[in-house]
Design an enzyme around this catalytic site. Structure first.
Site, PDB file in Angstrom:
ATOM      1  N   ASP A 138       4.379  -0.336   4.599  1.00 16.80           N
ATOM      2  CA  ASP A 138       4.326   0.814   3.707  1.00 16.80           C
ATOM      3  C   ASP A 138       3.644   0.362   2.410  1.00 16.80           C
ATOM      4  O   ASP A 138       3.618  -0.833   2.100  1.00 16.80           O
ATOM      5  CB  ASP A 138       5.775   1.260   3.451  1.00 16.80           C
ATOM      6  CG  ASP A 138       5.889   2.374   2.451  1.00 16.80           C
ATOM      7  OD1 ASP A 138       4.996   3.236   2.405  1.00 16.80           O
ATOM      8  OD2 ASP A 138       6.896   2.388   1.706  1.00 16.80           O
ATOM      9  N   GLU A 147       3.592   2.437  -1.043  1.00 18.16           N
ATOM     10  CA  GLU A 147       4.276   2.779  -2.298  1.00 18.16           C
ATOM     11  C   GLU A 147       5.741   2.349  -2.246  1.00 18.16           C
ATOM     12  O   GLU A 147       6.451   2.650  -1.296  1.00 18.16           O
ATOM     13  CB  GLU A 147       4.175   4.283  -2.553  1.00 18.16           C
ATOM     14  CG  GLU A 147       2.736   4.724  -2.781  1.00 18.16           C
ATOM     15  CD  GLU A 147       2.613   6.234  -2.935  1.00 18.16           C
ATOM     16  OE1 GLU A 147       3.186   6.777  -3.873  1.00 18.16           O
ATOM     17  OE2 GLU A 147       1.957   6.860  -2.085  1.00 18.16           O
TER      18      GLU A 147
HETATM   19 MG   LIG Z   1       7.300   3.859   0.227  1.00 12.16          MG
END
Ligand SMILES: [Mg+2]
Length: 199
Positions: free
Chosen positions: A7, A9
């Site tokens: 991932d 962010e």
């Molecule tokens: Mg995230």
């Protein structure tokens, strides 16, 4: 063959919209999917605010260029890329992530995109596919890769659970508690060691 799906962010960079709201001084842009679960409506709301302020893609990229990756993220990513293949799977947009990818050494990023007018106005967002993280992990598995995933939020759980190993990273207490069978880490060294162990 292994591939690590990360991932973006909350794992490598701050939440882009929240950082952008602060950097640009537009608090209305702090609104997230927790406030408006309908993502298309949320994006329409955000794009309307940008339009009202006369902010096109160049101005937004300029503001985002002042946002830095999380401390230690670049070193973690470089160390991981020495060990195995890495792809970043994110729900953000290529055009927004670009200044941050430069600071991360241009890793491979699979995310969504924006339709932008010649004058820089953002016209609309284009989602790459449904359930993009899980769909992408399944696609990688279909061509011979074993996946290892890490993320911080609800939308990462499917890809975390779909692979041969998966980890929560800097997630919330509630998500960690509800998924206590998934190892959870807060430091890059721990995450790197866990991923290396799973390779
Ligand atoms: Mg995230």
């Amino acid at each position: 063959m292994n591939i690590v799906c990360l991932d973006l962010e909350g794992v490598l960079v701050p939440e882009i919209w929240i950082a952008f709201a602060e950097e640009s001084g537009i608090p209305e842009l702090r609104r997230t999917t927790r406030d408006e679960p309908d993502y298309d409506r949320l994006m329409a709301y955000r794009l309307e605010i940008l339009r009202e302020r006369g902010l096109g893609l160049p101005q937004i990229q300029e503001t985002i260029s002042r946002i830095d990756p999380l401390p230690g993220a670049r070193e973690f990513l470089d160390a991981l890329r020495e060990r195995t293949q890495v792809v970043i799977l994110s729900d953000t947009f290529e055009e927004f992530a670009r200044p941050l990818m430069a600071k991360l050494g241009w890793p491979t990023l699979l995310c969504n995109s924006l339709e932008v007018a010649p004058d820089g106005e953002i016209l609309r967002h284009l989602m790459r596919c449904e359930n993009s993280k899980l769909t992408t992990v399944r696609a990688l598995q279909s061509c011979g890769y074993e996946t290892i995933a890490a993320g911080d939020s609800f939308n990462d759980l499917a890809m975390i659970r779909a692979g041969k190993a998966g980890f929560l990273f800097r997630s919330t207490a509630a998500i960690c508690e509800a998924n206590s069978d998934v190892p959870a880490y807060d430091g890059y060294d721990e995450l790197l060691a866990a991923i290396t162990g799973a390779l």
